[in-house]
Design an enzyme around this catalytic site. Structure first.
Site, PDB file in Angstrom:
ATOM      1  N   ASP A  19      42.470  39.250  34.284  1.00 49.89           N
ATOM      2  CA  ASP A  19      43.399  39.648  35.484  1.00 49.89           C
ATOM      3  C   ASP A  19      42.679  40.550  36.303  1.00 49.89           C
ATOM      4  O   ASP A  19      41.684  41.263  35.788  1.00 49.89           O
ATOM      5  CB  ASP A  19      44.691  40.278  35.011  1.00 49.89           C
ATOM      6  CG  ASP A  19      45.627  40.502  36.057  1.00 49.89           C
ATOM      7  OD1 ASP A  19      45.563  39.962  37.082  1.00 49.89           O
ATOM      8  OD2 ASP A  19      46.638  41.182  35.818  1.00 49.89           O
ATOM      9  N   TRP A  24      40.559  43.472  43.215  1.00 51.78           N
ATOM     10  CA  TRP A  24      38.913  43.867  43.200  1.00 51.78           C
ATOM     11  C   TRP A  24      38.349  43.315  44.361  1.00 51.78           C
ATOM     12  O   TRP A  24      37.408  44.138  45.061  1.00 51.78           O
ATOM     13  CB  TRP A  24      37.981  43.017  41.994  1.00 51.78           C
ATOM     14  CG  TRP A  24      36.510  43.059  41.979  1.00 51.78           C
ATOM     15  CD1 TRP A  24      35.930  44.306  41.273  1.00 51.78           C
ATOM     16  CD2 TRP A  24      35.464  42.754  42.937  1.00 51.78           C
ATOM     17  NE1 TRP A  24      34.726  44.151  41.575  1.00 51.78           N
ATOM     18  CE2 TRP A  24      34.405  43.341  42.224  1.00 51.78           C
ATOM     19  CE3 TRP A  24      35.377  41.890  43.653  1.00 51.78           C
ATOM     20  CZ2 TRP A  24      33.008  43.029  42.947  1.00 51.78           C
ATOM     21  CZ3 TRP A  24      34.095  41.650  44.374  1.00 51.78           C
ATOM     22  CH2 TRP A  24      32.965  42.121  43.955  1.00 51.78           C
ATOM     23  N   HIS A  36      37.738  35.977  43.019  1.00 49.49           N
ATOM     24  CA  HIS A  36      37.748  34.871  41.906  1.00 49.49           C
ATOM     25  C   HIS A  36      36.154  34.303  41.526  1.00 49.49           C
ATOM     26  O   HIS A  36      35.972  33.834  40.451  1.00 49.49           O
ATOM     27  CB  HIS A  36      38.674  33.650  42.196  1.00 49.49           C
ATOM     28  CG  HIS A  36      40.220  34.223  42.300  1.00 49.49           C
ATOM     29  ND1 HIS A  36      40.812  34.715  41.233  1.00 49.49           N
ATOM     30  CD2 HIS A  36      40.986  33.937  43.439  1.00 49.49           C
ATOM     31  CE1 HIS A  36      42.090  34.848  41.833  1.00 49.49           C
ATOM     32  NE2 HIS A  36      42.285  34.446  42.696  1.00 49.49           N
ATOM     33  N   TRP A  68      51.159  28.693  41.084  1.00 51.47           N
ATOM     34  CA  TRP A  68      51.311  27.650  42.046  1.00 51.47           C
ATOM     35  C   TRP A  68      52.266  28.510  42.992  1.00 51.47           C
ATOM     36  O   TRP A  68      52.323  27.965  44.225  1.00 51.47           O
ATOM     37  CB  TRP A  68      52.278  26.295  41.706  1.00 51.47           C
ATOM     38  CG  TRP A  68      51.322  25.542  40.747  1.00 51.47           C
ATOM     39  CD1 TRP A  68      51.300  25.491  39.389  1.00 51.47           C
ATOM     40  CD2 TRP A  68      50.123  24.737  40.914  1.00 51.47           C
ATOM     41  NE1 TRP A  68      50.647  24.622  38.666  1.00 51.47           N
ATOM     42  CE2 TRP A  68      49.863  24.084  39.851  1.00 51.47           C
ATOM     43  CE3 TRP A  68      49.571  24.627  42.248  1.00 51.47           C
ATOM     44  CZ2 TRP A  68      48.750  23.127  39.840  1.00 51.47           C
ATOM     45  CZ3 TRP A  68      48.531  23.485  42.244  1.00 51.47           C
ATOM     46  CH2 TRP A  68      48.250  22.970  40.830  1.00 51.47           C
ATOM     47  N   LEU A 128      29.672  27.740  20.447  1.00 52.62           N
ATOM     48  CA  LEU A 128      30.721  28.173  20.826  1.00 52.62           C
ATOM     49  C   LEU A 128      32.234  27.295  21.226  1.00 52.62           C
ATOM     50  O   LEU A 128      31.683  26.212  22.121  1.00 52.62           O
ATOM     51  CB  LEU A 128      30.895  29.164  21.969  1.00 52.62           C
ATOM     52  CG  LEU A 128      31.885  29.710  22.694  1.00 52.62           C
ATOM     53  CD1 LEU A 128      32.495  30.993  21.699  1.00 52.62           C
ATOM     54  CD2 LEU A 128      31.799  30.280  24.001  1.00 52.62           C
ATOM     55  N   SER A 193      52.213  37.320  29.977  1.00 44.89           N
ATOM     56  CA  SER A 193      52.529  36.501  31.193  1.00 44.89           C
ATOM     57  C   SER A 193      52.415  35.013  30.761  1.00 44.89           C
ATOM     58  O   SER A 193      51.583  33.965  31.173  1.00 44.89           O
ATOM     59  CB  SER A 193      51.437  36.586  32.132  1.00 44.89           C
ATOM     60  OG  SER A 193      51.462  37.696  32.813  1.00 44.89           O
TER      61      SER A 193
HETATM   62  C1  FPP Z   1      44.096  36.652  37.939  1.00 46.89           C
HETATM   63  O1  FPP Z   1      43.732  37.511  38.693  1.00 46.89           O
HETATM   64  C2  FPP Z   1      43.232  35.549  37.894  1.00 46.89           C
HETATM   65  C3  FPP Z   1      43.448  34.206  38.090  1.00 46.89           C
HETATM   66  C4  FPP Z   1      44.885  33.869  38.570  1.00 46.89           C
HETATM   67  C5  FPP Z   1      42.375  33.344  38.250  1.00 46.89           C
HETATM   68  C6  FPP Z   1      41.400  33.467  37.012  1.00 46.89           C
HETATM   69  C7  FPP Z   1      40.143  32.671  37.478  1.00 46.89           C
HETATM   70  C8  FPP Z   1      38.792  32.983  37.483  1.00 46.89           C
HETATM   71  C9  FPP Z   1      38.437  34.227  36.628  1.00 46.89           C
HETATM   72  C10 FPP Z   1      37.863  32.260  38.165  1.00 46.89           C
HETATM   73  C11 FPP Z   1      37.066  31.414  37.213  1.00 46.89           C
HETATM   74  C12 FPP Z   1      37.599  30.785  36.185  1.00 46.89           C
HETATM   75  C13 FPP Z   1      36.820  29.680  35.555  1.00 46.89           C
HETATM   76  C14 FPP Z   1      37.424  28.968  34.468  1.00 46.89           C
HETATM   77  C15 FPP Z   1      35.613  29.150  36.183  1.00 46.89           C
HETATM   78  P1  FPP Z   1      44.733  37.989  39.937  1.00 46.89           P
HETATM   79  O2  FPP Z   1      44.264  37.026  41.403  1.00 46.89           O
HETATM   80  O3  FPP Z   1      45.787  37.825  39.673  1.00 46.89           O
HETATM   81  O4  FPP Z   1      44.327  39.509  40.402  1.00 46.89           O
HETATM   82  P2  FPP Z   1      45.475  40.498  41.110  1.00 46.89           P
HETATM   83  O5  FPP Z   1      46.355  41.002  39.918  1.00 46.89           O
HETATM   84  O6  FPP Z   1      44.303  41.727  41.188  1.00 46.89           O
HETATM   85  O7  FPP Z   1      45.657  40.045  42.324  1.00 46.89           O
END
Ligand code: FPP
Length: 238
Positions: A19, A24, A36, A68, A128, A193
């Site tokens: 998260d 960031w 991301h 979504w 792994l 979550s």
């Molecule tokens: C949550 O941060 C993150 C996600 C919903 C997406 C996670 C995806 C990645 C780390 C990208 C790469 C993954 C793979 C497998 C290639 P957030 O968007 O909720 O952050 P926030 O809480 O700061 O808004």
């Protein structure tokens, strides 16, 4: 930092809620998708360091059944990122002996094709075990498992009286995994979550303030060191 681990106290299966990508990026006045992309680079590095840390199973939460609800542009950007990650990482995952599995409901046709190809291409690897949760929700998983159980009972394949704590996990998406020993969530939020609800009944939790794109190998080692101080009793007396 010493990467040597005390085998008996080392988590075999680590699960991570990655998260903080959005925050960031926003802190740097960048679009959320940039966070991301930087987060995907952290995935690559954390995957690489697991074998040295004695971790045999790593499960990461990449997209939930609730994600979504985000803007169409962020969702589309994430789907593109997953495709790109698979295309770019396949060779290195094979070379590093990583066996990849996906959990959740497979949806987007092109992405599903790539996911299936990656699972097949890495199926004989022995290093792994990397499980990537995409379009995954714990409640959805338990509901789907219950439906399949009910179908097997109705068809006579399964005796309803035989259903117990050993039976149900065989119907979960994670039937091939041991339960996680440690669940980590980055970014300072202390909630799970809808991640691995059944499987994490006796996991240890670590909630760290670091945002996922800043979660370095050293930060990971720090969390593992905290885990080693835990006294896991599984309901028994110490
Ligand atoms: C949550 O941060 C993150 C996600 C919903 C997406 C996670 C995806 C990645 C780390 C990208 C790469 C993954 C793979 C497998 C290639 P957030 O968007 O909720 O952050 P926030 O809480 O700061 O808004």
């Amino acid at each position: 930092m010493d990467k040597q681990v005390n085998g008996s106290l080392n988590p075999k299966h680590v699960a991570i809620i990655m998260d903080g990508n959005g925050r960031w990026a926003e802190a740097r006045l960048r679009r959320r998708i940039i966070g991301h992309y930087v987060g995907a680079n952290r995935v690559r590095e954390i995957v690489k360091c697991c074998p040295d840390l004695g971790i045999k199973y790593l499960t990461i939460f990449a997209f939930s059944t609730e994600n979504w609800k985000r803007t169409q542009s962020e969702v589309a950007g994430l789907m593109r990122l997953f495709k790109r990650y698979i295309n770019n990482e396949t060779k290195s995952l094979i070379k590093n002996d990583v066996k990849v599995r996906f959990i959740g409901i497979k949806l987007d046709y092109k992405l599903v094709e790539l996911m299936d190809e990656l699972e097949l291409a890495t199926s004989t690897n022995n290093g792994l075990n990397l499980t990537i949760a995409i379009n995954y929700g714990g409640r959805d998983e338990v509901s789907r498992a219950s439906k399949r159980l009910a179908i097997d009972v109705a068809s006579g394949k399964l005796d309803a009286n035989s259903i117990n704590e050993e039976t149900l996990p065989k119907y979960l998406d994670t039937y091939f995994l041991p339960d996680p020993d440690l669940v980590i969530r980055t970014s300072g939020e202390a909630r799970i979550s809808n991640f691995l609800l059944w499987q994490s009944a006796y996991a240890e939790y670590e909630f760290v303030d670091t945002l996922w794109p800043d979660f370095t190998d050293e930060a990971f080692i720090g969390v593992l060191n905290n885990f080693r101080t835990r006294n896991r009793r599984f309901g028994a007396v110490a």
